[in-house]
Design an enzyme around this catalytic site. Structure first.
Site, PDB file in Angstrom:
ATOM      1  CG  LEU A 121      -2.114  -0.829   1.273  1.00 15.79           C
ATOM      2  CD1 LEU A 121      -2.833  -0.684   2.603  1.00 15.79           C
ATOM      3  CD2 LEU A 121      -3.043  -0.435   0.110  1.00 15.79           C
ATOM      4  CG  HIS A 138      -8.271  -5.140  -8.362  1.00 17.46           C
ATOM      5  ND1 HIS A 138      -7.451  -5.544  -7.320  1.00 17.46           N
ATOM      6  CD2 HIS A 138      -9.478  -5.703  -8.122  1.00 17.46           C
ATOM      7  CE1 HIS A 138      -8.138  -6.313  -6.502  1.00 17.46           C
ATOM      8  NE2 HIS A 138      -9.362  -6.430  -6.962  1.00 17.46           N
TER       9      HIS A 138
HETATM   10  C1  GRF Z   1      -2.089  -8.845 -11.911  1.00 13.51           C
HETATM   11  O1  GRF Z   1      -3.044  -9.867 -11.905  1.00 13.51           O
HETATM   12  C2  GRF Z   1      -2.702  -7.554 -11.454  1.00 13.51           C
HETATM   13  O2  GRF Z   1      -4.042  -7.437 -11.782  1.00 13.51           O
HETATM   14  C3  GRF Z   1      -2.540  -7.644  -9.949  1.00 13.51           C
HETATM   15  O3  GRF Z   1      -1.295  -8.280  -9.757  1.00 13.51           O
HETATM   16  C4  GRF Z   1      -1.009  -9.106 -10.871  1.00 13.51           C
HETATM   17  C5  GRF Z   1       0.356  -8.738 -11.370  1.00 13.51           C
HETATM   18  O4  GRF Z   1       0.837  -9.602 -12.357  1.00 13.51           O
HETATM   19  N1  GRF Z   1      -2.647  -6.332  -9.357  1.00 13.51           N
HETATM   20  P1  GRF Z   1       2.187  -9.262 -13.134  1.00 13.51           P
HETATM   21  O5  GRF Z   1       3.302  -9.117 -12.097  1.00 13.51           O
HETATM   22  O6  GRF Z   1       1.992  -8.007 -13.912  1.00 13.51           O
HETATM   23  O7  GRF Z   1       2.436 -10.451 -14.006  1.00 13.51           O
END
Ligand code: GRF
Length: 233
Positions: A121, A138
């Site tokens: 955060l 997200h």
């Molecule tokens: C993704 O699923 C994103 O939505 C979430 O964390 C994950 C990150 O994946 N916040 P990456 O490291 O970009 O492969």
């Protein structure tokens, strides 16, 4: 005490509404917008940004990470993008870590901060320094299933439609105004990996699209409802 807290919350809410309606995203000069990407893990969303908008609408001038072992760091290195690690354990507290990170991003001229799988955060002071210029991806259709393990939460709930949200970041958990959302029907899904595999391509197209819109100055808060972000073509 209660009254003071209430007034403080009200003042914060007013300030927040004012930045949304006066959002001035984008590159004024027509040059690529200098942006930072914050990561914690695999970095597939960072990769999508490197492959699509980097060197075009934006220049990724900084990758900041909270873990020295994140594979995302190798992706930055392969593209020659400066990267730095801001591990929580290297600082007295979360605030000092965020100040150091914000200082580094400011030195590099960053105008937009993209959270791409960044698992920590951010302190309010960090968000104030990049007001209206921090976005996150997200893996759920917010406001459903904010926070950690969104896909598992959605499966547990038994939903039939999943999706991805790109939103502005405020002081809450995945609670800022929505920029883009896309849904996918998966009525028989049971396995988080299966849902993740379906959501990946959506994330990898939606996040660059939101960054592109921001860089072009195409995002603003609707004056009648500043939570509603208008995306101009
Ligand atoms: C993704 O699923 C994103 O939505 C979430 O964390 C994950 C990150 O994946 N916040 P990456 O490291 O970009 O492969």
């Amino acid at each position: 005490m209660e009254g003071n807290m209430g007034r403080l919350k009200h003042a914060r809410a007013l300030a927040y509404v004012s930045w949304l309606t006066s959002l001035s995203s984008g590159s004024v000069s027509g040059e690529p917008l200098p942006i930072a990407v914050l990561v914690s893990g695999t970095g597939t969303n960072l990769q999508a940004l490197l492959d699509t908008v980097h060197g075009r609408e934006v220049e990724i001038v900084a990758v900041a990470c909270d873990s020295p072992d994140a594979p995302a760091l190798e992706r930055a290195a392969r593209f020659g993008v400066p990267a730095a690690v801001f591990e929580r354990s290297a600082y007295a507290d979360r605030e000092s870590r965020d100040v150091a990170m914000a200082d580094w991003l400011t030195e590099r001229g960053v105008r937009l901060v993209v959270l791409a799988g960044y698992m920590a955060l951010l302190c309010p002071s960090f968000l104030e320094r990049f007001e209206g210029a921090v976005i996150n991806v997200h893996p759920s259709l917010l406001p459903a299933f904010p926070g950690l393990r969104a896909i598992e939460q959605a499966l547990q709930y038994g939903v039939k439609v999943f999706g991805v949200t790109v939103h502005f970041v405020d002081a809450g958990v995945d609670s800022g105004p929505v920029i883009l959302q896309r849904a996918i029907e998966l009525p028989d899904a049971r396995d988080p990996d299966e849902v993740l595999a379906a959501l990946r391509p959506i994330e990898h197209s939606l996040l660059p699209e939101a960054v592109r819109l921001f860089a072009r100055g195409s995002l603003r808060g609707d004056p009648d409802n500043p939570r509603r972000i208008v995306c101009e073509p």
